[in-house]
Scaffold this motif. Sequence first.
Motif, PDB file in Angstrom:
ATOM      1  N   GLN A 195       0.236  11.103   4.061  1.00  0.00           N
ATOM      2  CA  GLN A 195      -0.145  11.625   5.363  1.00  0.00           C
ATOM      3  C   GLN A 195       0.334  13.051   5.508  1.00  0.00           C
ATOM      4  O   GLN A 195       1.540  13.310   5.524  1.00  0.00           O
ATOM      5  CB  GLN A 195       0.409  10.766   6.502  1.00  0.00           C
ATOM      6  N   TYR A 240       0.837  -1.193   0.000  1.00  0.00           N
ATOM      7  CA  TYR A 240       0.000   0.000   0.000  1.00  0.00           C
ATOM      8  C   TYR A 240       0.879   1.253   0.000  1.00  0.00           C
ATOM      9  O   TYR A 240       1.963   1.254   0.575  1.00  0.00           O
ATOM     10  CB  TYR A 240      -0.848   0.072   1.273  1.00  0.00           C
ATOM     11  N   PRO A 245      -3.491   8.908   7.829  1.00  0.00           N
ATOM     12  CA  PRO A 245      -3.013   8.495   6.500  1.00  0.00           C
ATOM     13  C   PRO A 245      -4.176   8.313   5.537  1.00  0.00           C
ATOM     14  O   PRO A 245      -5.248   7.828   5.913  1.00  0.00           O
ATOM     15  CB  PRO A 245      -2.327   7.150   6.783  1.00  0.00           C
ATOM     16  N   TYR A 285       0.327   5.254   1.238  1.00  0.00           N
ATOM     17  CA  TYR A 285      -0.515   6.233   1.900  1.00  0.00           C
ATOM     18  C   TYR A 285       0.157   7.610   1.826  1.00  0.00           C
ATOM     19  O   TYR A 285       1.385   7.722   1.862  1.00  0.00           O
ATOM     20  CB  TYR A 285      -0.693   5.911   3.384  1.00  0.00           C
ATOM     21  N   LEU A 345       3.748   7.012   3.284  1.00  0.00           N
ATOM     22  CA  LEU A 345       3.924   5.771   4.026  1.00  0.00           C
ATOM     23  C   LEU A 345       3.654   4.570   3.136  1.00  0.00           C
ATOM     24  O   LEU A 345       2.643   4.532   2.422  1.00  0.00           O
ATOM     25  CB  LEU A 345       2.960   5.717   5.224  1.00  0.00           C
ATOM     26  N   TYR A 353      -2.515  -5.848  -4.869  1.00  0.00           N
ATOM     27  CA  TYR A 353      -2.790  -7.186  -4.361  1.00  0.00           C
ATOM     28  C   TYR A 353      -2.103  -8.121  -5.343  1.00  0.00           C
ATOM     29  O   TYR A 353      -2.565  -8.314  -6.457  1.00  0.00           O
ATOM     30  CB  TYR A 353      -4.284  -7.460  -4.273  1.00  0.00           C
ATOM     31  N   GLU A 393      -7.349   4.206  -5.637  1.00  0.00           N
ATOM     32  CA  GLU A 393      -8.481   4.836  -4.969  1.00  0.00           C
ATOM     33  C   GLU A 393      -9.104   5.862  -5.915  1.00  0.00           C
ATOM     34  O   GLU A 393      -8.419   6.506  -6.719  1.00  0.00           O
ATOM     35  CB  GLU A 393      -8.036   5.511  -3.671  1.00  0.00           C
ATOM     36  N   LEU A 447      -5.172   6.543   1.955  1.00  0.00           N
ATOM     37  CA  LEU A 447      -4.728   5.532   1.006  1.00  0.00           C
ATOM     38  C   LEU A 447      -4.755   6.095  -0.417  1.00  0.00           C
ATOM     39  O   LEU A 447      -5.762   6.655  -0.858  1.00  0.00           O
ATOM     40  CB  LEU A 447      -5.619   4.304   1.099  1.00  0.00           C
TER      41      LEU A 447
END
Lengths: 119, 115
Positions: A37, A33, A43, A35, A90, A50, A57, A45
Amino acid sequence: DAMVIQNPRYQVTQFGKPVTLSCSQTLNHNVMYWYQQKSSQAPKLLFHYYDKDFNNEADTPDNFQSRRPNTSFCFLDIRSPGLGDAAMYLCATSRSGQGTPSGRAGEQFFGPGTRLTVL
Amino acid sequence: AQTVTQSQPEMSVQEAETVTLSCTYDTSESDYYLFWYKQPPSRQMILVIRQEAYKQQNATENRFSVNFQKAAKSFSLKISDSQLGDAAMYFCAYRSSRSARQLTFGSGTQLTVLP
C-alpha cells in the motif's frame, strides 16, 4: 485475543539490500495475503497462500518473494529493494473452504502493517 | 474483471451528524461479497460491515449501515451520529464467491469529522 501480527512495524533498508518482513497469526486461518500500500492508495495484492499453495499476482515483480513455513507464519522477501518499493506492507488472513462459518466467508483480517523505507 | 469505484476522495461531516459514502462496482457475477473497511491514521485496516449479495436486507452494525442496490451495483455506507473516532480512510471492497479469493478495493474516501 486472536490476531495478525507484523514485525517489524518500521523497517529501514538500503537500496539493493535484501529485507524480510514477517507476519504471524493466531487465528488458524488457512489463507494468508501480502498487500503493498502506497500513500493514499488502496492496497494492492502481491500474492497469497491458500494452505501451502502459493498464488502470485500476474503483475507482482520478481523482486518480491514469499515463504510460508507453517500455518501461522508468512514472510515477504524483497530481494533488491528499490526506491519505488518504499510503502506500507500489509499482511491479511482469512478462512476459506469447508467449515468456514457462512457469516465469515470472504472476510479478511489485517495486521497493523510494516512501513518500509528504502534509503 | 471486477472494478470498484469510490467517487468521493474526501468527505467531511460534523460530529453527531450523518454522512454517506458512495461505492459502485462492476461485475458480471450474481453471487459475491461486499465490504467496507476502515483504515485510521494508525493504518490497521478494520472491517466495518459486510454484505452478501444474495441477501436483500441491508446490513447494519450499530451506527453503520449500508444501502445495497444490487441492480444498480451500488453499495453506500451510512454513518449515523458521527464521532471523532470515525475519522479514517474508508475502502469499499468486492470479493467474488467463486475461486478468486482476493479483495478488489476501491480507491478510498478520506473522512474527516469536524468537532
